[in-house]
Structures are given as structure tokens and as C-alpha cells.
Scaffold this active site. Structure first.
Site, short mmCIF file in Angstrom:
data_model
loop_
_atom_site.label_atom_id
_atom_site.label_comp_id
_atom_site.label_asym_id
_atom_site.label_seq_id
_atom_site.Cartn_x
_atom_site.Cartn_y
_atom_site.Cartn_z
N PRO A 95 0.82 -1.22 0.00
CA PRO A 95 0.00 0.00 0.00
C PRO A 95 0.85 1.27 0.00
CG PRO A 95 -0.72 -1.51 1.76
CD PRO A 95 0.56 -2.05 1.20
N GLU A 122 0.66 -6.90 8.58
CA GLU A 122 0.80 -5.44 8.64
C GLU A 122 1.80 -4.92 7.63
OE1 GLU A 122 -1.09 -2.92 10.13
OE2 GLU A 122 -2.24 -4.77 10.02
N ARG A 160 0.23 -8.56 -21.36
CA ARG A 160 -0.44 -8.21 -22.62
C ARG A 160 0.34 -7.18 -23.43
NH1 ARG A 160 -3.74 -4.43 -22.86
NH2 ARG A 160 -5.42 -5.53 -23.91
N ASP A 175 -5.42 0.71 -27.26
CA ASP A 175 -6.11 0.59 -25.98
C ASP A 175 -6.53 1.94 -25.43
OD1 ASP A 175 -5.88 -2.08 -25.96
OD2 ASP A 175 -4.37 -2.19 -24.37
C1 9D3 Z 1 -3.09 -0.09 8.94
C2 9D3 Z 1 -2.30 0.33 7.78
N1 9D3 Z 1 -2.51 -0.47 6.56
C3 9D3 Z 1 -1.61 0.05 5.52
C4 9D3 Z 1 -2.28 1.02 4.63
C5 9D3 Z 1 -2.24 -1.90 6.83
C6 9D3 Z 1 -2.27 -2.76 5.64
C7 9D3 Z 1 -3.39 -2.82 4.81
C8 9D3 Z 1 -3.42 -3.69 3.74
C9 9D3 Z 1 -1.19 -3.58 5.36
C10 9D3 Z 1 -1.24 -4.45 4.28
C11 9D3 Z 1 -2.36 -4.51 3.48
C12 9D3 Z 1 -2.42 -5.47 2.36
N2 9D3 Z 1 -2.36 -4.79 1.05
C13 9D3 Z 1 -1.38 -5.01 0.20
O1 9D3 Z 1 -0.51 -5.80 0.48
C14 9D3 Z 1 -1.36 -4.29 -1.05
C15 9D3 Z 1 -2.20 -3.27 -1.58
C16 9D3 Z 1 -3.37 -2.63 -1.06
O2 9D3 Z 1 -3.87 -2.90 0.04
N3 9D3 Z 1 -3.96 -1.67 -1.83
C17 9D3 Z 1 -3.49 -1.32 -3.06
N4 9D3 Z 1 -2.42 -1.89 -3.58
C18 9D3 Z 1 -1.80 -2.86 -2.84
S1 9D3 Z 1 -0.43 -3.67 -3.33
C19 9D3 Z 1 -0.36 -4.58 -1.96
#
Ligand code: 9D3
Length: 254
Positions: A95, A122, A160, A175
Site C-alpha cells: 500500500p 501489517e 499483454r 487501448d
Molecule cells: C493499517 C495500515 N494499513 C496500511 C495502509 C495496513 C495494511 C493494509 C493492507 C497492510 C497491508 C495490506 C495489504 N495490502 C497489500 O498488500 C497491497 C495493496 C493494497 O492494500 N492496496 C493497493 N495496492 C496494494 S499492493 C499490496
């Protein structure tokens, strides 16, 4: 291209790459995609991939050792610096990453090998990001349960773009997004469906008129659903004039 996915849920990828363009690219030898179980690189009897965060707090953090061992065995490199100029990218789905888009997809499509690391819990020990990862990528501003669905999205968008992946009848440059706008609306038979008619212009054979109609409707659709995209689009004077006109209440009446 070789794609290696490091995950604690390798079965998640059981069939996602077995359909359509991605399946064909695999069958044709353009790409080889493999999901690997991170636990295969643990050395303790409980096969532990996570541990409690230093400093306290909720949740668990993916430990660095199995991830470093996995990337090293899949690439031969112990750190990102050794990968410079080798055509190998080590991508962490997180994230906290830069947001994935068609431009990033195009950049990654030039790689010889991509290793994707799927986070869970986390997060991932930051030393993985500091020394092993070449690209930390998010797929957008929403919360997923883990990196696996993001890895599937990123791999699909990249595969792709590989030369030969799309049939000759279509091309990546046609596209949506290649010109920075959304696609125009599409219609097929029947010409009238439940009282609603396909636009007459599409039923006639005037190809320059059809092209003009499509371009205008792509612009209006983009303004309605993705006004942010219009800021970067290269528009002609005529196109700016279309957008300056009042938006039609019901497009179908054209
Ligand atoms: C409490 C803080 N959170 C971070 C924003 C904790 C958290 C949320 C979701 C930790 C890991 C995750 C899992 N998400 C991913 O691994 C992830 C992700 C996403 O949640 N949204 C957009 N792209 C991606 S790429 C990997």
C-alpha cells in the site's frame, strides 16, 4: 520474460493466468509465470515467515530472511544494486508503493525477469524495501487483504504488452489510455433493444462521421468519469470546442 511470484498463498494463483491473452502468451512461450511458497525458504521447523513488530503494535511483519533467500535463489542477486543493468526487477506489492498505471506497466514490460513479492499482515520488514526491492508498487487507494490480487493485476497488465501477446487484429496502442482518454461507447445488434436505439451514425457507413462521433463521445465520457485525465490529454481546437458545449442530457438522441 520470466515472472516469479513469492507468496504465502501460491494456490491463490492456481488459474488466474490460465485465461485469454495471458494464457496464450504462456502457451506461446512469451512468458513463464510461477508462484512460489515463501515458506519454502524458511529454515526453522515451524516454517515461520512473520514475527512481531519492533516497537510494539498490532499485527505481524514478514521477516526479511526468507524473502532475501527467495529473491537470491530466483535471481542470483543478494541486493537490488547487483541487479542494475541486468533486466531483473524486484517488485514489492505494498500500500506504500507508487501507484501502478499503464506507464509503469510499459516500463516493467521491458524486463527480462520480474520477481513479485506479495505482502501480508501489517507489512514487510523495511530492509527488504531498502536493499532488495527495485520497485515498490500499489495498485490504488483502497485496502486489500494482501498483495496477491495486486500481483495478478500487475502481471496481467504487463504480459499483454509483451511483443506478440495481442493478436494482429488488435494492438496495445489502440487501448484505452494509450491516448490518455477513456474508450468511446460500443454497440452491437440488435439496433433497438428494449426501446433504446443504437446511435444512427454507427448504423450508417460514414466512417469519418463515425470517427468524429467516437472521438467526441470518448472526450465526453472521460470528462464525466475521469476529468483528471483531461488535464494531460492533447486536444485539438475542435475537441476543446466540443467540451465547451453544453453536455447533452441523453446522448442516445444524437
Ligand atoms: C493499517 C495500515 N494499513 C496500511 C495502509 C495496513 C495494511 C493494509 C493492507 C497492510 C497491508 C495490506 C495489504 N495490502 C497489500 O498488500 C497491497 C495493496 C493494497 O492494500 N492496496 C493497493 N495496492 C496494494 S499492493 C499490496
Amino acid at each position: 520474460m520470466r515472472v516469479d511470484i513469492i507468496t504465502i498463498f501460491p494456490d491463490y494463483f492456481g488459474a488466474v493466468f490460465d485465461y485469454g491473452i495471458v494464457r496464450r502468451a504462456g502457451a506461446g512461450g512469451l512468458v513463464e509465470i510461477k508462484a512460489h511458497d515463501l515458506r519454502g525458504w524458511t529454515t526453522d521447523k515451524h516454517r515461520m515467515v512473520d514475527d512481531r513488530p519492533f516497537g510494539g503494535g498490532d499485527g505481524m511483519v514478514l521477516k526479511p530472511e526468507p524473502i532475501f533467500a527467495a529473491v537470491e535463489s530466483l535471481t542470483g542477486a543478494r541486493q537490488a544494486q547487483e541487479l542494475a543493468g541486468t533486466g531483473v526487477r524486484v517488485v514489492l506489492l505494498s500500500p506504500q508503493g507508487r501507484v501502478f498505471d499503464q506507464k509503469v506497466a510499459g516500463e516493467l514490460a521491458g524486463a527480462k525477469q520480474i520477481v513479485l513479492i506479495c505482502g501480508r499482515y501489517e507489512g514487510v520488514d523495511e530492509r527488504v524495501v531498502e536493499t532488495l526491492v527495485t520497485d515498490e508498487i500499489s495498485i490504488g487507494d483502497y485496502v486489500l487483504s494482501g498483495g496477491e490480487p495486486a500481483a495478478a493485476v500487475v502481471v496481467d497488465a504487463i504480459v499483454r504488452l509483451l511483443p506478440g501477446a495481442l493478436g494482429s487484429e488488435t494492438s496495445a496502442s489502440n487501448d484505452s489510455f494509450s491516448d490518455g482518454l477513456l474508450d468511446f461507447p460500443h454497440y452491437t445488434r440488435p439496433p433497438e433493444f428494449r426501446g433504446s436505439r443504437a446511435p444512427e451514425v454507427l448504423l450508417g457507413g460514414n466512417h469519418s462521421e463515425i470517427a468524429r462521433w467516437r472521438r467526441r463521445r470518448a472526450l465526453l465520457k472521460t470528462r464525466r468519469n475521469r476529468p483528471d485525465l483531461l488535464e494531460c490529454a492533447a486536444l485539438s481546437e475542435a475537441e476543446r470546442a466540443w467540451l465547451a458545449e453544453e453536455e447533452p442530457e441523453i446522448f442516445r438522441d444524437e
